[in-house]
Design a protein around this motif. Structure first.
Motif, mmCIF file in Angstrom:
data_model
loop_
_atom_site.group_PDB
_atom_site.id
_atom_site.type_symbol
_atom_site.label_atom_id
_atom_site.label_comp_id
_atom_site.label_asym_id
_atom_site.label_seq_id
_atom_site.Cartn_x
_atom_site.Cartn_y
_atom_site.Cartn_z
ATOM 1 N N LYS A 1 -95.315 -63.420 -67.277
ATOM 2 C CA LYS A 1 -93.864 -64.976 -67.452
ATOM 3 C C LYS A 1 -93.758 -65.184 -66.433
ATOM 4 O O LYS A 1 -93.405 -64.959 -65.454
ATOM 5 N N PRO A 2 -92.818 -66.483 -66.812
ATOM 6 C CA PRO A 2 -92.507 -67.182 -65.459
ATOM 7 C C PRO A 2 -90.757 -66.957 -64.607
ATOM 8 O O PRO A 2 -90.131 -66.302 -65.877
ATOM 9 N N ARG A 3 -91.091 -67.310 -63.698
ATOM 10 C CA ARG A 3 -89.481 -66.837 -62.662
ATOM 11 C C ARG A 3 -89.071 -67.697 -62.566
ATOM 12 O O ARG A 3 -88.839 -69.063 -61.807
ATOM 13 N N LEU A 4 -87.532 -67.449 -62.568
ATOM 14 C CA LEU A 4 -86.705 -68.133 -61.913
ATOM 15 C C LEU A 4 -85.642 -67.461 -60.936
ATOM 16 O O LEU A 4 -84.942 -66.370 -61.516
ATOM 17 N N LEU A 5 -86.311 -67.854 -59.495
ATOM 18 C CA LEU A 5 -85.171 -66.623 -58.403
ATOM 19 C C LEU A 5 -83.551 -67.425 -58.362
ATOM 20 O O LEU A 5 -84.284 -69.023 -58.328
ATOM 21 N N LEU A 6 -83.350 -66.582 -58.417
ATOM 22 C CA LEU A 6 -81.945 -67.425 -58.095
ATOM 23 C C LEU A 6 -81.270 -67.027 -56.584
ATOM 24 O O LEU A 6 -81.391 -66.051 -56.227
ATOM 25 N N MET A 7 -80.931 -68.592 -55.755
ATOM 26 C CA MET A 7 -80.472 -67.523 -54.493
ATOM 27 C C MET A 7 -79.502 -68.880 -53.295
ATOM 28 O O MET A 7 -79.363 -69.641 -54.380
ATOM 29 N N MET B 1 -90.056 -69.154 -74.363
ATOM 30 C CA MET B 1 -91.757 -69.219 -73.280
ATOM 31 C C MET B 1 -91.530 -67.289 -72.484
ATOM 32 O O MET B 1 -92.061 -67.320 -71.207
ATOM 33 N N ASP B 2 -90.467 -66.801 -73.023
ATOM 34 C CA ASP B 2 -90.275 -65.338 -72.047
ATOM 35 C C ASP B 2 -90.230 -65.599 -70.769
ATOM 36 O O ASP B 2 -90.335 -65.113 -69.994
ATOM 37 N N GLN C 1 -88.215 -77.066 -67.792
ATOM 38 C CA GLN C 1 -89.007 -78.872 -68.416
ATOM 39 C C GLN C 1 -90.202 -78.357 -67.182
ATOM 40 O O GLN C 1 -90.972 -79.144 -68.202
ATOM 41 N N LYS C 2 -90.028 -78.453 -65.766
ATOM 42 C CA LYS C 2 -90.822 -78.293 -65.082
ATOM 43 C C LYS C 2 -92.215 -77.091 -65.353
ATOM 44 O O LYS C 2 -92.939 -77.225 -65.174
ATOM 45 N N LEU C 3 -91.517 -76.186 -66.156
ATOM 46 C CA LEU C 3 -92.573 -74.720 -66.267
ATOM 47 C C LEU C 3 -93.008 -75.315 -67.592
ATOM 48 O O LEU C 3 -94.041 -73.993 -67.902
ATOM 49 N N ILE C 4 -92.857 -75.886 -68.121
ATOM 50 C CA ILE C 4 -94.342 -75.683 -69.261
ATOM 51 C C ILE C 4 -95.278 -76.571 -69.237
ATOM 52 O O ILE C 4 -94.759 -78.382 -68.499
ATOM 53 N N PRO C 5 -96.084 -75.821 -69.666
ATOM 54 C CA PRO C 5 -97.591 -76.961 -69.179
ATOM 55 C C PRO C 5 -98.066 -77.886 -70.580
ATOM 56 O O PRO C 5 -97.447 -78.005 -71.495
ATOM 57 N N ARG C 6 -97.704 -78.940 -69.857
ATOM 58 C CA ARG C 6 -98.539 -80.196 -71.100
ATOM 59 C C ARG C 6 -96.514 -81.121 -71.331
ATOM 60 O O ARG C 6 -96.631 -81.318 -72.911
#
Lengths: 353, 395
Positions: free
Chosen positions: B67-73, B114-115, B239-244
């Motif tokens: 699963k793509p991960r978003l890290l908030l820092m 995309m979970d 959007q940057k994480l979406i393939p194609r």
């Protein structure tokens, strides 16, 4: 001085109007202590403010008179009375006849957070005494306002308690004054932050609309013909529900406050549209909205007569939806009387489907 | 999970109650009450996680893999938890004043198209100094690192720490995308906002090029939770994480050309993030109206779509003169909606794509009459979108 001027001018316009129009234009008085939220609620309901915007409002000085056009032939003569004590005393003494005569509806607003309840009640009782003197037939609505400040589970109890106190004061006054007729209060708990405000005002408006029974019966026959679950008739600018009809099945809907909620939702979205298009807030914002939620339900809301919107909730089905839309357009003719003044001629006519 | 645009599914009736009650803006819930629900939700999430960790058959690694991960820092009190609450939990922005400071890493899983996962880091911990953190596990599968900077505060320290973090990460994980949210810009004048953005950009890029990293993948966004800018920024990040993504955009652009749409967005309904749009320049106004329209549909559906009609009623509806099952009487089983604005007779249309996604578009003036044709075209594109997600789904 300002008082004198405004009062004379008001008197003049009042006279002129009463000659031109019918004498039925009664006053709607909006009263209550200063800062209790009278002008805020008026702006939200009739001027399309959103709750946040009301912070900008200043104190009302003396009486703010507005003629609110409602459903074309009905003009509300709304008197928003500044609530500071000096003004209140003035209304009760010098302007007593001027303010309290020919009142159709008194809306008295109590601030739930008020620190000096006894004093509020004393003012309230003196207003009521003036009312019984000059407009004994007026309807009295008591709004217990700013209920959002009370925690959710305590709300009901606090409201009931406050209403009991108001009723008690009213009946004490009646006994002391030896007044014979019944004074009937209609209480509401309101807050500008949720749909409760719409509920209170819809019911106030409901009582002011003439020939309501005709509207209701016509809506009913329309609803049966198009197999609707629910019909809501909104006033154009305020989006208050003027009249509604619900089918037998539709009454099973567990959402009890749906009318107010829909008013609230649509009104909020009207503001979004006005931001998007850059048109003024009070302008007409949409002509049609339709939503088909698969095999659960479908609905549409459309401009109906010049001053109203009609919202129709239907069971699913494409054919049903389209024929209902056409039928509502045909039915427009039978509701034309909502726009123009004059006696009602059109009865519920049979609608060809 | 029930569809938010059509009402409850018959089989899974009592699902997301807590969520839907939070989502309505006009609901009669006091701030305290909402806070309680939220705290309860949080605790439940935590508990689930603990249980998950204890249960031997369900290793936590397996569920988080892929699963793509978003890290908030970012620095403490820069607004990380507020952002994640507003965007992913629909907390009203004014309520974020009451959020407690985050003491440990808060992991939220977003059930969406995309979970993806959102990890909210406490600001006071420096993960590179602290040996207990497994850096590799953290950044190994990362999608994007979002660094939040409070624009109304002195940001020198935040910029310095961001630089250290970037330098640390660039060596081992050069593919990480770094998104800098210059946050809390509401209330700042437009000129001042741009000045700050320029200042921060220069400081970071100078520092990086001093260490030999030219053109590091760092992007800057001006955000605030009090308007739609935070959603816009998140949209760009996702959007940057979406393939194609290009193919998605090409599909929407094509649709816009064929149907003469002014602008089309593909929305994640739950978070109001748009995951793709056509090639016409995106402006805030059209995004706002489309996102608000989704809210209207959700709210209306909650009122009328949330309850079961009686079986007898249904029988009547399926009887004469229609003599068809309700499912066959409708044109499509997905939510389909449209609103015609008075200003130029411009319609806005909405079409549900799947459980999580909806297509919202602003149409050209006076094109309501073409609606049936438009619906057919949209149907084809929606089918295409579904195929797209089927193909690109991570296996």
């Amino acid at each position: 001085m300002a008082d004198m001027e405004s009062s004379t001018s008001m008197g003049m316009t009042g006279d002129v109007r009463s000659e031109v129009k019918k004498p039925k234009k009664k006053k709607v008085l909006l009263m209550g202590k200063s800062g209790s939220g009278k002008s805020s609620m008026r702006s939200i309901i009739f001027s399309n403010y959103i709750a946040r915007d009301t912070r900008r409002l200043g104190a009302t000085i003396d009486i703010d008179l507005s003629h609110v056009k409602f459903l074309g032939n009905l003009t509300l003569n709304l008197w928003d009375c500044g609530g500071q004590e000096a003004f209140m005393e003035n209304y009760l003494s010098q302007q007593r006849v001027h303010v309290f005569s020919n009142v159709g509806v008194l809306i008295y607003v109590f601030d739930i957070e008020s620190r000096d309840v006894d004093r509020d009640m004393a003012t309230y009782v003196s207003i009521i005494s003036a009312m019984t003197q000059f407009s004994p037939t007026a309807k009295i609505y008591v709004l217990i306002h700013k209920m959002d400040l009370i925690s959710l589970h305590a709300r009901e109890a606090v409201f009931v308690d406050r209403v009991r106190l108001v009723r008690q004061k009213t009946s004490e006054f009646i006994q002391a004054a030896g007044y014979t007729a019944e004074l009937d209060l209609i209480p509401f708990a309101t807050s500008i932050w949720d749909q409760s405000l719409y509920k209170a005002w819809a019911s106030i408006i409901h009582d002011l609309v003439p020939n309501l029974s005709v509207i209701e019966s016509q809506l009913g026959s329309l609803g049966v013909l198009i197999e609707a679950e629910e019909l809501l008739l909104f006033e154009r600018t305020s989006f208050l529900v003027v009249s509604s009809w619900t089918s037998e099945e539709g009454q099973g809907n567990p959402t009890g406050d749906r009318q107010e909620r829909i008013s609230n939702i649509l009104k909020h979205f009207k503001q979004s549209i006005s931001r998007f298009t850059g048109t003024p807030r009070n302008a007409e914002q949409f002509t049609l909205m339709e939503h088909k939620a698969g095999s659960r339900f479908s609905m549409f809301a459309c401009k109906f007569t010049t001053n109203t919107y009609l919202m129709v909730v239907l069971p699913p089905g494409e054919a049903r939806f389209n024929s209902a839309k056409l039928n509502c357009q045909i039915a427009r003719e039978s509701f034309k009387f909502l726009d123009g003044p004059g006696p009602v001629s059109g009865q519920a006519q049979s609608l060809s489907s | 999970m029930s569809s938010r645009l059509r009402g409850r599914d018959i089989l899974h009736g009592q699902d997301d109650d807590a969520q839907s009650s939070q989502a309505q803006p006009g609901a009669a819930l006091s701030p305290a009450q909402q806070n309680l629900t939220r705290v309860f939700e949080q605790n439940r999430h935590k508990q689930q996680k603990q249980n998950g960790a204890k249960a031997p058959e369900q290793a936590p690694e397996a569920s988080t893999k892929g699963k793509p991960r978003l890290l908030l820092m970012g620095q403490r009190r820069s607004g990380k938890s507020s952002i994640s609450s507003v965007v992913f939990h629909k907390l009203p922005p004014s309520e974020t004043l009451f959020l407690e400071s985050t003491a440990r890493i808060q992991k939220d899983s977003m059930p969406s198209f995309m979970d993806f996962q959102v990890w909210d880091f406490p600001g006071q911990i420096d993960i590179f100094e602290n040996p207990t953190f497994d850096i590799d596990a953290m950044f190994g599968e990362i999608g994007a690192l979002i660094w939040v900077i409070d624009a109304q505060d002195d940001y020198m320290e935040a910029v310095a720490r961001l630089n250290v973090t970037i330098l640390n990460l660039q060596r081992s994980y050069p593919n990480i995308k770094i998104e800098v949210f210059i946050h809390k810009v509401d209330g700042l004048s437009d000129d001042y906002k741009l000045d700050i953005q320029r200042d921060i950009t220069i400081r970071i890029q100078d520092e990086l090029s001093d260490h030999g990293f030219e053109n590091a993948p760092v992007t800057f966004h001006l955000t605030s939770i009090y308007n739609h800018s935070i959603f816009e920024a998140f949209s760009k990040v996702i959007q940057k994480l979406i393939p194609r993504l290009g193919i998605l955009e090409a599909m929407l652009t094509n649709l816009c050309r064929t149907c003469r749409f002014e602008k089309a967005y593909l929305f994640d309904v739950l978070s109001k993030i748009y995951i793709a749009t056509d090639s016409a320049p995106a402006d805030m106004a059209s995004y706002e109206i489309c996102s608000d329209y989704i809210d209207v549909i959700i709210d209306v559906t909650e009122v009328y779509g949330g309850w079961q009609r009686s079986p007898r009623y249904r029988e009547n509806l399926e009887g004469p003169p229609w003599n068809q099952k309700l499912e066959d009487q409708v044109a499509t089983n997905w939510a389909e909606s449209c609103m015609v604005l008075s200003d130029g007779n411009k319609p806005i249309m909405l079409r549900e794509v799947d459980k999580y996604l909806a297509l919202v578009a602003i149409m050209k003036e006076d094109s309501y009459d073409k609606m049936p044709l438009v619906n057919m075209n949209v149907e084809v594109v929606v089918q295409g979108l579904k195929d797209f997600f089927e193909i690109t789904k991570s296996k």
